[in-house]
Design an enzyme around this catalytic site. Structure first.
Site, PDB file in Angstrom:
ATOM      1  CB  SER A 294      -0.885   0.010   1.250  1.00 35.98           C
ATOM      2  OG  SER A 294      -0.047   0.088   2.391  1.00 35.98           O
ATOM      3  CE  LYS A 295      -1.947   5.611  -3.858  1.00 36.29           C
ATOM      4  NZ  LYS A 295      -2.636   6.697  -4.517  1.00 36.29           N
TER       5      LYS A 295
END
Ligand code: GLU
Ligand code: ZN
Length: 489
Positions: free
Chosen positions: A248-249
């Site tokens: 995830s970012k």
């Protein structure tokens, strides 16, 4: 043993930055296609019009190409199975849905949003999994009414399919929702579009991320409803953050663009991504695309949850940076550093060999080398002082060093180093102390390329100016007392 040609595809959604997961999946698809022959299709899954971003498709293509990923068919290169954007194939989906309705395998549903919300609220209250209650399964809904089309999932029985990496997977049909196939805006859902296109495009192997496993029974039911043969399903292990959650970012940059802009080499990122689901079976971690393709087979894919370890990627990037020839290195560094882009190429040819061993990313160049390109540096007072040396003592030693630099017949590395070592001995300093004080004086910092070489590149005049400025920072004493170590400071 001759292997059958394959038809594979990736179907990225143009909803934002090109994702490393897309590149990872693409790489494995491309490897299978290259190994066995056939076609590799890029299809743009742009049916979710609410999340669509106009510039995303071009960015995906650009970044995949940057990584060395090439497809045989796609919106940009054409092909016989096009169009390759799902938004341009809506007629096909509508026809497919009509076919299913006629067969009794799908039905129109005109339930309002309010009704569906009420239904879900009820189900939640009863602690049931929210799902469509089948209200319209047996109703006649006019094609003219605002409606969706749903799959009429068999109420009983089970569906079994085989994941090439995981074996047979069985689910009870009763647990599968009556999936929406066509939305009220006339666009298909992911499930319908994927199955229709994979079939129409002749896809033989679906290599995609593990997160789609739960959708696969819905797809299998659709294939069965249409009476189409199943392709082979290969779900690649999901990339993970170091805490094992899905990448995830928030925990890792996930945009390929970010890696390109932040000084990574495409070969390194490509090598790293192949390692996420493949190994040679030994501890070999560095390999070319050709070697990967040569060794690749579906059986070689590992299903363990691979961790996208940024530090490891940086290490691997460093390995690739060290393999670059000087000209290539110069070119890359100029792309990432305004100072380098503006610098005299001859100067870069002298500087870069000094840092090639130390950079893991091209963007580290400025941090390491900015002192070569500025008029002056600002050595922090405390960094100039070796431990337990006073201002007075340090200034005096730097003064000696300055004279030495001024009077050397020529500023070559060997002589400079020897003379500085002699000086250190004479003033009863460790060479390490002298080098550190000088390093901070001429570069302004403690971590730099090798000092002697850097001084020779900077040249006599600049070194003298900077040593003078450092002496000023120390307060320029009148009567230097040489050779004492002053602990009272
Ligand atoms: N659009 C989906 C994605 O973004 C495609 C999934 C699939 O390959 O079926 O990954
Ligand atoms: Zn309904």
């Amino acid at each position: 043993m001759a292997q059958e040609p394959v038809v594979v595809r990736i179907a990225p959604s143009p909803t934002g930055d090109p994702h490393v997961g897309t590149a990872y999946t693409a790489l494995f698809n491309m490897a299978l296609r290259r190994k066995q022959g056939g076609r590799f299709i890029l299809r743009i899954d742009d049916t979710d019009r609410t999340r669509y971003q106009a510039d995303s498709e071009a960015a995906i293509q650009h970044e995949l190409r940057w990584l060395g990923i090439e497809w045989d068919e796609g919106p940009d290169v054409g092909g016989d199975a096009g169009p390759y954007r799902q938004s341009e194939r809506t007629d096909l989906y509508r026809a497919a849905v009509e076919e299913l309705i006629a067969k009794g395998a799908a039905y129109r549903c005109d339930c309002t949003k309010e009704r569906l919300e009420e239904m879900r609220a009820e189900q939640r209250k009863r602690k049931q999994q929210p799902r469509y209650d089948g209200h319209c399964r047996e109703r006649e809904v006019s094609p003219d009414a605002t409606h969706v089309v749903r799959l009429k999932v068999p109420l009983a029985g089970e569906t079994t399919w085989t994941d090439e990496l995981r074996g047979a997977i069985t689910i009870q049909n009763a647990t599968v929702d009556d999936q929406v196939l066509l939305k009220s805006d006339g666009y298909p859902t992911y499930h319908l579009a994927t199955v229709v296109d994979d079939h129409k495009m002749g896809v033989t192997h679906i290599l995609r991320a593990e997160e789609w496993i739960n959708s696969t029974p819905k797809h299998v039911l659709l294939y069965e409803a249409f009476g189409w043969p199943l392709p082979k399903f290969v779900h690649l292990p999901l990339l993970r953050n170091s805490d094992k959650s899905k990448i995830s970012k928030r925990k890792n940059p996930t945009s390929i663009t970010w890696y390109r802009e932040n000084g990574f080499l495409p070969e390194a990122l490509r090598n790293f991504l192949s390692l996420m689901g493949f190994s040679f079976g030994d501890d070999r971690e560095e390999f070319t695309l050709e070697e990967f393709v040569e060794a690749f087979s579906l059986g070689a894919i590992k299903t363990g949850g691979p961790v996208f370890d940024q530090q490891k990627l940086e290490w691997l990037n460093g390995v690739y940076i060290r393999k670059l020839g000087l000209d290539e290195l110069i070119e890359h560094v100029r792309e990432h550093s305004a100072a380098a882009a503006a610098a005299d190429p001859a100067l870069l040819r002298r500087i870069l060999p000094l840092v090639q061993e130390r950079m893991n990313r091209f963007t580290e160049f400025d941090e390491l080398c900015d002192f070569f390109f500025v008029d002056r540096v600002q050595p922090p007072h405390d960094d100039l002082l070796p431990k337990k040396r006073s201002d007075t003592n340090t200034a005096a030693v730097l003064r000696q060093a300055r004279l030495l630099v001024r009077d050397l017949p020529s500023l070559d590395e060997e002589t400079l180093e020897q003379k500085l070592r002699d000086l250190a001995e004479e003033v009863e300093w460790k060479a390490r102390e002298l080098f550190m004080a000088l390093r901070v004086a001429v570069t302004g910092k403690k971590v730099t390329p090798p000092l002697i070489e850097s001084m020779c590149v900077l040249g006599r005049e600049t070194c003298i100016e900077r040593i003078d400025a450092a002496i000023d920072v120390l307060g320029s004493p009148e009567n230097p007392i040489l050779g004492t170590s002053d602990t009272s400071a």
